[in-house]
Design a protein around this motif. Structure first.
Motif, PDB file in Angstrom:
ATOM      1  N   UNK A 284       0.826  -1.222   0.000  1.00  0.00           N
ATOM      2  CA  UNK A 284       0.000   0.000   0.000  1.00  0.00           C
ATOM      3  C   UNK A 284       0.856   1.267   0.000  1.00  0.00           C
ATOM      4  N   UNK A 285       2.093   1.142   0.502  1.00  0.00           N
ATOM      5  CA  UNK A 285       2.964   2.330   0.567  1.00  0.00           C
ATOM      6  C   UNK A 285       3.773   2.554  -0.702  1.00  0.00           C
ATOM      7  N   UNK A 286       3.693   1.600  -1.669  1.00  0.00           N
ATOM      8  CA  UNK A 286       4.469   1.742  -2.918  1.00  0.00           C
ATOM      9  C   UNK A 286       4.008   2.979  -3.684  1.00  0.00           C
ATOM     10  N   UNK A 287       4.935   3.849  -3.999  1.00  0.00           N
ATOM     11  CA  UNK A 287       4.594   5.065  -4.754  1.00  0.00           C
ATOM     12  C   UNK A 287       4.270   6.247  -3.853  1.00  0.00           C
TER      13      UNK A 287
ATOM     14  N   UNK B 147       9.816  -1.309  -3.653  1.00  0.00           N
ATOM     15  CA  UNK B 147       8.673  -2.018  -3.064  1.00  0.00           C
ATOM     16  C   UNK B 147       8.301  -3.227  -3.928  1.00  0.00           C
ATOM     17  N   UNK B 148       8.326  -3.034  -5.266  1.00  0.00           N
ATOM     18  CA  UNK B 148       7.964  -4.140  -6.169  1.00  0.00           C
ATOM     19  C   UNK B 148       8.955  -5.295  -6.024  1.00  0.00           C
ATOM     20  N   UNK B 149      10.252  -4.957  -5.905  1.00  0.00           N
ATOM     21  CA  UNK B 149      11.260  -6.019  -5.744  1.00  0.00           C
ATOM     22  C   UNK B 149      11.014  -6.766  -4.431  1.00  0.00           C
ATOM     23  N   UNK B 150      10.689  -6.023  -3.374  1.00  0.00           N
ATOM     24  CA  UNK B 150      10.400  -6.674  -2.089  1.00  0.00           C
ATOM     25  C   UNK B 150       9.180  -7.598  -2.229  1.00  0.00           C
ATOM     26  N   UNK B 151       8.151  -7.112  -2.906  1.00  0.00           N
ATOM     27  CA  UNK B 151       6.914  -7.905  -3.036  1.00  0.00           C
ATOM     28  C   UNK B 151       7.158  -9.180  -3.858  1.00  0.00           C
ATOM     29  N   UNK B 152       8.059  -9.089  -4.837  1.00  0.00           N
ATOM     30  CA  UNK B 152       8.409 -10.303  -5.608  1.00  0.00           C
ATOM     31  C   UNK B 152       9.079 -11.315  -4.689  1.00  0.00           C
TER      32      UNK B 152
END
Ligand code: FE2
Length: 343
Positions: free
Chosen positions: A314-317, A325-330
């Motif tokens: 939710x905090x991405x961007x 954040x996207x790399x962490x979520x992957x």
């Protein structure tokens, strides 16, 4: 006249057989082991098999001349001394040969005693040059070794600071190491290079070192901080770079100074936003927030891992850099976040 050591080998390169034989005879009597070559090609062949300590090199030869062969010899056989021999005293050629590494020159017709003097002079020159070169190399290596040792000692001292910090704050024990592991996992996922990962490693390990200067009562307060206390706590982003600045590079201090900067510029006293925030700090912010949420704090227990991951999503961007954040979520989707037991 000193007698040469038995092991000193001389290659006589001259297209005139009589010249070669005369020099061979004289130098052999002086104790040198002599070989002969009639042209440049033969000289290179002989040097390839068994490099001589000294080459007497005729300048005027059919085919490749001695002054053309000289740079090849000095390049490939840097410990071989070369004495040029010439029938015509051409100052320009002799100067060029000396600049190209010849140690001496002799003129035809030879005074054979002068030839022996020249050979000895050239060997002494080469020996002195090699001694200086070896000494320089030894000194350079010593500087490299001592720099490495100093770096090791400095980093050892810095690690002790992290231990001191975590001793001081019972709730953050292990936080810096876990944040380092998570940051590196994100950094690798984003394709950072070796230097960027190294800077990220130290930035992450040291990101909270400025908390050494914070009142332990505030750090360990069993409840939410007042605005004043929060302001004091956030001083750590200014103090940290000052503590470690003398022993780490600017990239690392920048990572530490900006690890609380938000992507949308709504953080506490931040000056940078978005992509202007250092790359390592963008990554560290994600890892730091995740570990803070996933750990027990003075005022609450650790949050469930799914909730922590969702907060990053939710905090991405807004709070977090979208790519970090996207790399962490992957990583989270594949259960590859270090220290996290995923759903
Ligand atoms: Fe921090």
């Amino acid at each position: 006249m000193a007698v040469a050591a038995r092991s000193t080998q001389v290659l006589i390169v001259d297209d005139e057989r009589l010249v070669r034989r005369t020099l061979h005879k004289k130098l052999s009597r002086e104790g040198y082991r002599c070989e002969e070559a009639g042209d440049a090609e033969e000289a290179l062949h002989q040097m390839g098999g068994n490099p001589a300590d000294l080459v007497i090199l005729d300048i005027m030869m059919p085919g490749k001349s001695g002054d053309t062969l000289l740079p090849e010899l000095t390049l490939h056989y840097p410990t071989t001394a070369v004495v040029m021999s010439t029938a015509v005293v051409d100052a320009d050629t002799i100067i060029r040969c000396m600049k190209n590494g010849a140690k001496d020159y002799i003129c035809k017709p030879f005074n054979l005693d002068n030839v022996v003097d020249s050979v000895e002079r050239a060997l002494s020159k080469m020996e002195a040059e090699l001694a200086v070169k070896n000494h320089q190399q030894m000194l350079e290596q010593r500087v490299v070794d001592q720099t490495k040792e100093l770096h090791k000692l400095s980093l050892g001292a810095i690690k002790s600071l992290v231990v001191a910090l975590e001793e001081k704050d019972k709730y953050t024990a292990g936080h810096s190491l876990r944040v380092t592991d998570i940051s590196l996992a994100i950094g690798k996922e984003m394709g950072l290079n070796t230097q960027e990962l190294d800077d990220l490693r130290w930035g992450a390990l040291l990101h909270d070192v400025g908390k050494l200067a914070i009142d332990p009562a505030i750090q360990n307060k069993p409840g939410r901080l007042t605005p004043d206390e929060y302001e004091q706590m956030m001083m750590h982003i200014q103090v940290g770079p000052r503590i470690v600045g003398p022993v780490v590079n600017q990239t690392i201090t920048d990572i530490i100074a900006h690890h609380h900067d938000r992507h949308d510029n709504k953080g506490f006293s931040q000056f940078l936003r978005g992509e202007a925030i250092p790359l390592g700090a963008r990554i560290l912010a994600v890892a730091d927030s995740f570990d803070a949420m996933y750990s027990d704090r003075p005022y609450r227990n650790a949050l469930p891992v799914e909730k922590c991951i969702n907060e990053i999503r939710e905090g991405a961007g807004t709070q977090f850099n979208p790519e970090a954040a996207a790399a962490f979520l992957r990583l989270a989707a594949e259960d590859r976040v270090p220290h996290a037991v995923c759903c």
